[in-house]
Design a protein around this motif. Structure first.
Motif, PDB file in Angstrom:
ATOM      1  N   ASP A  71       1.684  -0.313  -9.672  1.00 22.67           N
ATOM      2  CA  ASP A  71       2.064  -1.385 -10.590  1.00 22.67           C
ATOM      3  C   ASP A  71       2.093  -0.763 -11.982  1.00 22.67           C
ATOM      4  OD1 ASP A  71       1.072  -4.836 -11.176  1.00 22.67           O
ATOM      5  OD2 ASP A  71       2.039  -3.402 -12.530  1.00 22.67           O
ATOM      6  N   GLY A  72       3.298  -0.513 -12.479  1.00 25.40           N
ATOM      7  CA  GLY A  72       3.461   0.219 -13.735  1.00 25.40           C
ATOM      8  C   GLY A  72       3.059  -0.560 -14.960  1.00 25.40           C
ATOM      9  N   GLN A  73       3.008  -1.893 -14.855  1.00 30.47           N
ATOM     10  CA  GLN A  73       2.616  -2.717 -16.007  1.00 30.47           C
ATOM     11  C   GLN A  73       1.092  -2.783 -16.119  1.00 30.47           C
ATOM     12  OE1 GLN A  73       4.924  -3.614 -18.088  1.00 30.47           O
ATOM     13  NE2 GLN A  73       6.545  -2.898 -16.725  1.00 30.47           N
ATOM     14  N   ARG A  74       0.414  -2.755 -14.959  1.00 30.37           N
ATOM     15  CA  ARG A  74      -1.052  -2.875 -14.978  1.00 30.37           C
ATOM     16  C   ARG A  74      -1.746  -1.536 -14.774  1.00 30.37           C
ATOM     17  NH1 ARG A  74      -3.546  -5.847 -11.094  1.00 30.37           N
ATOM     18  NH2 ARG A  74      -1.858  -5.559  -9.565  1.00 30.37           N
ATOM     19  N   GLY A  75      -0.958  -0.472 -14.550  1.00 32.05           N
ATOM     20  CA  GLY A  75      -1.584   0.841 -14.362  1.00 32.05           C
ATOM     21  C   GLY A  75      -2.387   0.912 -13.078  1.00 32.05           C
ATOM     22  N   VAL A  76      -1.791   0.393 -11.990  1.00 24.00           N
ATOM     23  CA  VAL A  76      -2.475   0.378 -10.690  1.00 24.00           C
ATOM     24  C   VAL A  76      -1.815   1.376  -9.747  1.00 24.00           C
ATOM     25  CG1 VAL A  76      -2.868  -1.029  -8.602  1.00 24.00           C
ATOM     26  CG2 VAL A  76      -3.200  -2.036 -10.883  1.00 24.00           C
ATOM     27  N   LEU A  77      -2.645   2.172  -9.043  1.00 20.66           N
ATOM     28  CA  LEU A  77      -2.157   3.065  -7.986  1.00 20.66           C
ATOM     29  C   LEU A  77      -3.087   2.892  -6.791  1.00 20.66           C
ATOM     30  CD1 LEU A  77      -0.596   5.393  -6.665  1.00 20.66           C
ATOM     31  CD2 LEU A  77      -2.003   6.996  -8.000  1.00 20.66           C
ATOM     32  N   GLU A  78      -2.490   2.611  -5.634  1.00 19.96           N
ATOM     33  CA  GLU A  78      -3.279   2.455  -4.398  1.00 19.96           C
ATOM     34  C   GLU A  78      -2.665   3.333  -3.318  1.00 19.96           C
ATOM     35  OE1 GLU A  78      -2.715  -1.726  -3.787  1.00 19.96           O
ATOM     36  OE2 GLU A  78      -4.558  -2.288  -4.842  1.00 19.96           O
ATOM     37  N   TYR A  79      -3.506   3.992  -2.533  1.00 19.48           N
ATOM     38  CA  TYR A  79      -3.069   4.734  -1.346  1.00 19.48           C
ATOM     39  C   TYR A  79      -3.449   3.892  -0.133  1.00 19.48           C
ATOM     40  CZ  TYR A  79      -3.050   9.221  -4.060  1.00 19.48           C
ATOM     41  OH  TYR A  79      -2.816  10.243  -4.966  1.00 19.48           O
ATOM     42  N   ARG A  80      -2.471   3.487   0.652  1.00 15.43           N
ATOM     43  CA  ARG A  80      -2.735   2.633   1.823  1.00 15.43           C
ATOM     44  C   ARG A  80      -3.636   1.458   1.432  1.00 15.43           C
ATOM     45  NH1 ARG A  80       0.905   3.882   5.914  1.00 15.43           N
ATOM     46  NH2 ARG A  80       0.994   6.135   6.260  1.00 15.43           N
ATOM     47  N   GLY A  81      -3.350   0.901   0.243  1.00 15.21           N
ATOM     48  CA  GLY A  81      -4.049  -0.286  -0.239  1.00 15.21           C
ATOM     49  C   GLY A  81      -5.364  -0.004  -0.919  1.00 15.21           C
ATOM     50  N   MET A  82      -5.816   1.253  -0.936  1.00 10.28           N
ATOM     51  CA  MET A  82      -7.114   1.576  -1.545  1.00 10.28           C
ATOM     52  C   MET A  82      -6.911   2.079  -2.978  1.00 10.28           C
ATOM     53  SD  MET A  82      -9.114   3.416   1.581  1.00 10.28           S
ATOM     54  CE  MET A  82      -8.993   2.676   3.207  1.00 10.28           C
ATOM     55  N   PRO A  83      -7.664   1.514  -3.949  1.00  6.72           N
ATOM     56  CA  PRO A  83      -7.502   1.929  -5.344  1.00  6.72           C
ATOM     57  C   PRO A  83      -7.780   3.418  -5.519  1.00  6.72           C
ATOM     58  CG  PRO A  83      -8.786  -0.090  -5.208  1.00  6.72           C
ATOM     59  CD  PRO A  83      -8.649   0.439  -3.800  1.00  6.72           C
ATOM     60  N   THR A 127      -8.315  11.946   2.353  1.00  4.51           N
ATOM     61  CA  THR A 127      -7.220  11.170   1.743  1.00  4.51           C
ATOM     62  C   THR A 127      -5.887  11.542   2.392  1.00  4.51           C
ATOM     63  OG1 THR A 127      -8.411  10.990  -0.349  1.00  4.51           O
ATOM     64  CG2 THR A 127      -6.031  10.675  -0.430  1.00  4.51           C
ATOM     65  N   ALA A 128      -5.704  12.832   2.658  1.00  7.14           N
ATOM     66  CA  ALA A 128      -4.463  13.269   3.334  1.00  7.14           C
ATOM     67  C   ALA A 128      -4.355  12.601   4.696  1.00  7.14           C
ATOM     68  CB  ALA A 128      -4.454  14.791   3.476  1.00  7.14           C
ATOM     69  N   TYR A 129      -5.457  12.548   5.427  1.00  8.19           N
ATOM     70  CA  TYR A 129      -5.457  11.878   6.744  1.00  8.19           C
ATOM     71  C   TYR A 129      -5.088  10.402   6.581  1.00  8.19           C
ATOM     72  CZ  TYR A 129      -7.040  10.655  11.459  1.00  8.19           C
ATOM     73  OH  TYR A 129      -7.099  10.231  12.784  1.00  8.19           O
ATOM     74  N   LEU A 130      -5.702   9.747   5.580  1.00  4.93           N
ATOM     75  CA  LEU A 130      -5.417   8.326   5.322  1.00  4.93           C
ATOM     76  C   LEU A 130      -3.928   8.115   5.043  1.00  4.93           C
ATOM     77  CD1 LEU A 130      -6.306   5.373   4.460  1.00  4.93           C
ATOM     78  CD2 LEU A 130      -6.615   6.346   2.147  1.00  4.93           C
ATOM     79  N   LEU A 138      -8.426   5.410   7.340  1.00  7.13           N
ATOM     80  CA  LEU A 138      -9.485   6.400   7.152  1.00  7.13           C
ATOM     81  C   LEU A 138      -9.931   6.908   8.520  1.00  7.13           C
ATOM     82  CD1 LEU A 138     -11.633   4.698   4.367  1.00  7.13           C
ATOM     83  CD2 LEU A 138     -10.267   6.791   4.129  1.00  7.13           C
ATOM     84  N   PRO A 139     -10.185   8.218   8.656  1.00 10.50           N
ATOM     85  CA  PRO A 139     -10.602   8.766   9.947  1.00 10.50           C
ATOM     86  C   PRO A 139     -12.060   8.447  10.240  1.00 10.50           C
ATOM     87  CG  PRO A 139     -10.642  10.484   8.274  1.00 10.50           C
ATOM     88  CD  PRO A 139     -10.079   9.254   7.617  1.00 10.50           C
ATOM     89  N   THR A 140     -12.402   8.402  11.529  1.00  7.66           N
ATOM     90  CA  THR A 140     -13.829   8.361  11.881  1.00  7.66           C
ATOM     91  C   THR A 140     -14.397   9.741  11.581  1.00  7.66           C
ATOM     92  OG1 THR A 140     -13.400   9.204  14.102  1.00  7.66           O
ATOM     93  CG2 THR A 140     -13.327   6.777  13.796  1.00  7.66           C
ATOM     94  N   LYS A 141     -15.695   9.886  11.673  1.00  8.32           N
ATOM     95  CA  LYS A 141     -16.303  11.199  11.398  1.00  8.32           C
ATOM     96  C   LYS A 141     -15.760  12.242  12.367  1.00  8.32           C
ATOM     97  CE  LYS A 141     -20.549  13.769  10.544  1.00  8.32           C
ATOM     98  NZ  LYS A 141     -19.769  14.968  10.916  1.00  8.32           N
ATOM     99  N   ASP A 142     -15.669  11.895  13.645  1.00  5.67           N
ATOM    100  CA  ASP A 142     -15.131  12.855  14.629  1.00  5.67           C
ATOM    101  C   ASP A 142     -13.675  13.216  14.313  1.00  5.67           C
ATOM    102  OD1 ASP A 142     -16.924  11.577  17.578  1.00  5.67           O
ATOM    103  OD2 ASP A 142     -17.528  12.856  15.867  1.00  5.67           O
ATOM    104  N   GLU A 143     -12.882  12.210  13.959  1.00  8.23           N
ATOM    105  CA  GLU A 143     -11.464  12.484  13.642  1.00  8.23           C
ATOM    106  C   GLU A 143     -11.357  13.404  12.422  1.00  8.23           C
ATOM    107  OE1 GLU A 143      -9.341   8.302  15.188  1.00  8.23           O
ATOM    108  OE2 GLU A 143     -10.332   8.421  13.224  1.00  8.23           O
ATOM    109  N   LEU A 144     -12.194  13.144  11.423  1.00 13.09           N
ATOM    110  CA  LEU A 144     -12.156  13.961  10.211  1.00 13.09           C
ATOM    111  C   LEU A 144     -12.634  15.383  10.505  1.00 13.09           C
ATOM    112  CD1 LEU A 144     -11.652  14.222   7.174  1.00 13.09           C
ATOM    113  CD2 LEU A 144     -13.978  13.357   6.770  1.00 13.09           C
ATOM    114  N   ASP A 145     -13.734  15.498  11.272  1.00 12.42           N
ATOM    115  CA  ASP A 145     -14.249  16.838  11.610  1.00 12.42           C
ATOM    116  C   ASP A 145     -13.194  17.640  12.368  1.00 12.42           C
ATOM    117  OD1 ASP A 145     -17.738  15.828  12.252  1.00 12.42           O
ATOM    118  OD2 ASP A 145     -16.581  16.156  10.395  1.00 12.42           O
ATOM    119  N   SER A 146     -12.512  16.968  13.303  1.00 14.92           N
ATOM    120  CA  SER A 146     -11.500  17.659  14.105  1.00 14.92           C
ATOM    121  C   SER A 146     -10.320  18.085  13.224  1.00 14.92           C
ATOM    122  CB  SER A 146     -11.050  16.704  15.220  1.00 14.92           C
ATOM    123  OG  SER A 146      -9.806  17.069  15.703  1.00 14.92           O
TER     124      SER A 146
END
Ligand code: SDX
Length: 379
Positions: free
Chosen positions: A24-36, A49-52, A58-66
């Motif tokens: 949102d360029g007027q309010r200066g908002v940036l969200e990745y997959r809805g997350m600020p 973040t790349a996985y997201l 967001l990955p589970t711990k196992d997904e992120l570790d893998s």
């Protein structure tokens, strides 16, 4: 079919439907997959973040570790890529070296199975893992040194800093660098992401997609601005010279690097976070040059002169000060941007494939018709 009016630079024209990021360029908002972006910068890591971005949650711990394990073990380059780099002129720009090598990766992984999830994942892992190694290898080889091998015991950002500076970074520096990579990872349909999408829409391989995007990011109006900002601050040289410099740019309608944005009409939220990171680095390691003071004065004067036009600091204005403090050479700032934005490019590549239609816009023809050919003897 309704034909939209022509808008230079496709300003305001939707090129796709996407759920990857929102601005949102007027309010200066940036969200990745809805997350600020502020929460991701504070609590996540670049790889998470790349996985997201790429897989949509967001990955589970196992997904992120893998995911992290796979990336750590795909960082090395084929020796032929390194041999190719030995032929590059040491004075060449690292973005050109990166684009050449990104395309060359496709020579080794030429099987195109875009409907195979295993192929998609392998390409994502290889590109996220190898792009940093390419940048670091060219950095050392252009100095006449052998590239150093990635260290599997270091996480993504610490390993990248290690490969770039040949020194293992302290955890705080590695953390700051990791936040920078998170901040630069994605930004809706910017020019390089649009290049990636157009290239992806022809169903070519992902290495060609990233090579297209790297070439687009290199320009000074886009990712190349972070390098130009530092060169500008060095050129200005003192706080006293800032106002005359800005007034000259305004009078002669010269673009001031690191300011303005097609979407943001307030300060880029990433610039705000990068400014704080710069201050943290100076507090911890000392502020050994005057460029931060010059930058602060620059932002003050540009806001005074151009703020009313919605021309404010963007992501590229403070990033260079952070990278300088981390010991990264100026002409590697844009390659670092490319390393990070590879996550966003891959997310859009995958999203484009899911509902692909080749990009083929139209034009408003301004030429003439039915002109007879004139032989060269009669011209
Ligand atoms: C990035 O798109 C993205 O999301 C990009 C990015 C991402 O994460 O992918 O955010 C990363 O590329 C950031 C931008 C980095 N580039 C720069 O810092 C280069 C300097 N900025 C400008 O070149 C410009 O602001 C752009 C390219 C970023 C945006 O240009 P636009 O939207 O095409 O705006 P414009 O050139 O049509 O300018 C509109 C007006 C003009 O004045 P008027 O003719 O209406 O009087 O604003 C003026 C421009 O002269 N203007 C500037 C200015 N940027 C716009 N004047 C002085 N300095 C500037 N930087």
């Amino acid at each position: 079919m309704t034909v939209c009016e022509y808008r230079p630079g496709l300003e305001g024209i939707p090129a796709t439907q996407s759920s990857i990021s929102f601005v949102d360029g007027q309010r200066g908002v940036l969200e990745y997959r809805g997350m600020p972006i502020e929460e991701l910068a504070e609590q996540s890591t670049f790889i998470e973040t790349a996985y997201l971005l790429i897989w949509g949650e967001l990955p589970t711990k196992d997904e992120l570790d893998s995911f992290e394990h796979e990336i750590r073990h795909h960082r090395r380059l084929k020796y032929r890529i390194r041999d190719m780099m030995k032929c590059f002129p040491e004075g060449g720009h690292p973005m050109d070296a990166l684009q050449a090598c990104a395309a060359a990766l496709g020579l080794f992984y030429s099987r195109r199975a875009l409907d195979d999830p295993a192929y998609i994942r392998a390409a994502v892992v290889r590109l996220l893992a190898k792009i940093p190694t390419i940048v670091a290898a060219f950095q050392l080889m252009r100095k006449g040194n052998d590239p150093i091998q990635p260290r599997d015991d270091l996480d993504y950002s610490a390993n990248l800093l290690y490969m770039l500076t040949e020194t293992e970074p302290d955890p705080f520096a590695a953390h700051v660098f990791d936040v920078c990579l998170t901040l630069h990872a994605e930004h809706t349909i910017n020019a390089s992401t649009f290049s990636a999408m157009v290239t992806a829409s022809t169903l070519t391989d992902p290495y060609a997609v990233v090579a297209s995007a790297v070439g687009t990011l290199a320009g000074p109006l886009h990712g190349g601005a972070n390098e130009e900002v530092i060169l500008m601050l060095e050129d200005i040289g003192s706080v006293e010279n800032v106002r005359p410099y800005v007034e000259d740019c305004v009078e002669h309608k010269k673009k001031i690097m690191g300011f303005g944005h097609r979407v943001y009409k307030v300060k880029d939220p990433r610039a705000t976070i990068l400014q704080k990171l710069a201050e943290q680095l100076f507090e911890k390691y000392g502020e050994d040059d005057k460029y931060y003071d010059i930058a602060r004065e620059m932002e003050h004067v540009v806001n005074e002169k151009l703020g009313h036009k919605g021309i404010c600091a963007n992501v590229d204005f403070y990033s260079g000060l952070v990278y300088r403090k981390l010991g990264i050479p100026t002409d590697l700032f844009t390659p670092v941007f490319a390393i990070s934005r590879t996550a966003g490019w891959l997310a859009h590549w995958k999203e484009q494939l899911a509902e692909n239609r080749i990009f083929r816009p139209t034009q408003i023809y301004t030429g003439t018709h039915s002109i007879p050919y004139v032989s060269i003897h009669e011209r």
